[in-house]
Motif scaffolding. Structure first.
Motif, short mmCIF file in Angstrom:
data_model
loop_
_atom_site.label_atom_id
_atom_site.label_comp_id
_atom_site.label_asym_id
_atom_site.label_seq_id
_atom_site.Cartn_x
_atom_site.Cartn_y
_atom_site.Cartn_z
N MET A 1 0.84 -1.17 0.00
CA MET A 1 0.00 0.00 0.00
C MET A 1 0.88 1.23 0.00
N TRP A 2 0.48 2.23 -0.74
CA TRP A 2 1.27 3.45 -0.88
C TRP A 2 0.32 4.63 -0.92
N HIS A 3 0.50 5.56 0.02
CA HIS A 3 -0.26 6.80 0.04
C HIS A 3 0.71 7.93 0.35
N PRO A 4 1.12 8.70 -0.66
CA PRO A 4 2.06 9.79 -0.42
C PRO A 4 1.34 11.02 0.15
N PRO A 5 2.07 11.84 0.91
CA PRO A 5 1.48 13.09 1.40
C PRO A 5 1.39 14.11 0.28
N GLY A 6 0.65 15.16 0.51
CA GLY A 6 0.53 16.20 -0.50
C GLY A 6 0.25 17.54 0.14
N GLY A 7 0.17 18.56 -0.68
CA GLY A 7 -0.15 19.90 -0.22
C GLY A 7 0.91 20.89 -0.65
N PRO A 8 0.67 22.17 -0.37
CA PRO A 8 1.62 23.21 -0.75
C PRO A 8 2.98 23.00 -0.08
N GLY A 9 4.03 23.10 -0.87
CA GLY A 9 5.39 22.97 -0.35
C GLY A 9 5.83 21.55 -0.07
N ILE A 10 5.05 20.55 -0.53
CA ILE A 10 5.41 19.14 -0.31
C ILE A 10 5.58 18.46 -1.66
N ARG A 11 6.71 17.80 -1.83
CA ARG A 11 6.98 17.07 -3.07
C ARG A 11 7.47 15.67 -2.72
N VAL A 12 6.96 14.68 -3.44
CA VAL A 12 7.41 13.29 -3.28
C VAL A 12 7.90 12.80 -4.63
N ASP A 13 9.13 12.35 -4.67
CA ASP A 13 9.70 11.75 -5.87
C ASP A 13 9.80 10.25 -5.64
N SER A 14 9.07 9.46 -6.43
CA SER A 14 9.10 8.02 -6.27
C SER A 14 8.46 7.36 -7.48
N HIS A 15 8.76 6.11 -7.66
CA HIS A 15 8.12 5.32 -8.72
C HIS A 15 7.07 4.38 -8.14
N LEU A 16 6.84 4.43 -6.83
CA LEU A 16 5.89 3.54 -6.18
C LEU A 16 4.45 3.86 -6.56
N TYR A 17 3.61 2.87 -6.47
CA TYR A 17 2.16 3.03 -6.59
C TYR A 17 1.52 1.89 -5.82
N SER A 18 0.26 2.06 -5.40
CA SER A 18 -0.42 1.00 -4.65
C SER A 18 -0.49 -0.26 -5.50
N GLY A 19 -0.12 -1.37 -4.90
CA GLY A 19 -0.11 -2.64 -5.61
C GLY A 19 1.24 -3.00 -6.20
N LYS A 46 6.02 21.02 8.82
CA LYS A 46 5.43 20.48 7.60
C LYS A 46 5.98 19.08 7.31
N MET A 47 7.28 18.86 7.55
CA MET A 47 7.89 17.55 7.33
C MET A 47 7.30 16.52 8.28
N ARG A 48 7.12 16.91 9.55
CA ARG A 48 6.54 15.98 10.52
C ARG A 48 5.13 15.57 10.09
N ASN A 49 4.33 16.54 9.68
CA ASN A 49 2.97 16.24 9.23
C ASN A 49 2.97 15.36 7.98
N ALA A 50 3.86 15.64 7.05
CA ALA A 50 3.93 14.86 5.82
C ALA A 50 4.37 13.42 6.11
N LEU A 51 5.34 13.25 6.99
CA LEU A 51 5.78 11.90 7.36
C LEU A 51 4.67 11.13 8.05
N ALA A 52 3.90 11.82 8.90
CA ALA A 52 2.79 11.17 9.59
C ALA A 52 1.67 10.79 8.62
N GLU A 53 1.50 11.58 7.57
CA GLU A 53 0.46 11.32 6.56
C GLU A 53 0.85 10.18 5.61
N MET A 54 2.15 10.03 5.37
CA MET A 54 2.62 9.02 4.42
C MET A 54 2.32 7.62 4.93
N GLN A 55 1.78 6.79 4.07
CA GLN A 55 1.48 5.41 4.44
C GLN A 55 2.15 4.46 3.45
#
Length: 73
Positions: A1-19, A46-55
């Protein structure tokens, strides 16, 4: 399972997707989280919130380590 965080000032670079099946011999850098804010304190919050949101399920991550480092700066 993959759920990246999002919002203003947040960027995730990855090739992952759910499944996605992570191979047994994977590069430990499967994703990179970058945050931007006007101050260091704002960026840390913001980093703490993004890390907590990431699954991510199915593999071990360094998220708990990074949360610890932010909380004990």
């Amino acid at each position: 399972m993959w759920h990246p965080p999002g919002g203003p000032g947040i960027r995730v670079d990855s090739h992952l997707y759910s499944g996605y099946t992570v191979p047994p011999f994977y590069d430990s850098l499967i994703g990179k989280l970058v945050v931007l804010d006007e101050s260091r304190e704002g960026a840390l919050k913001k980093m703490r919130n993004a890390l907590a949101e990431m699954q991510i399920r199915g593999i071990d991550t360094t998220i708990p380590l990074h949360l610890y480092l932010i909380d004990n700066k």
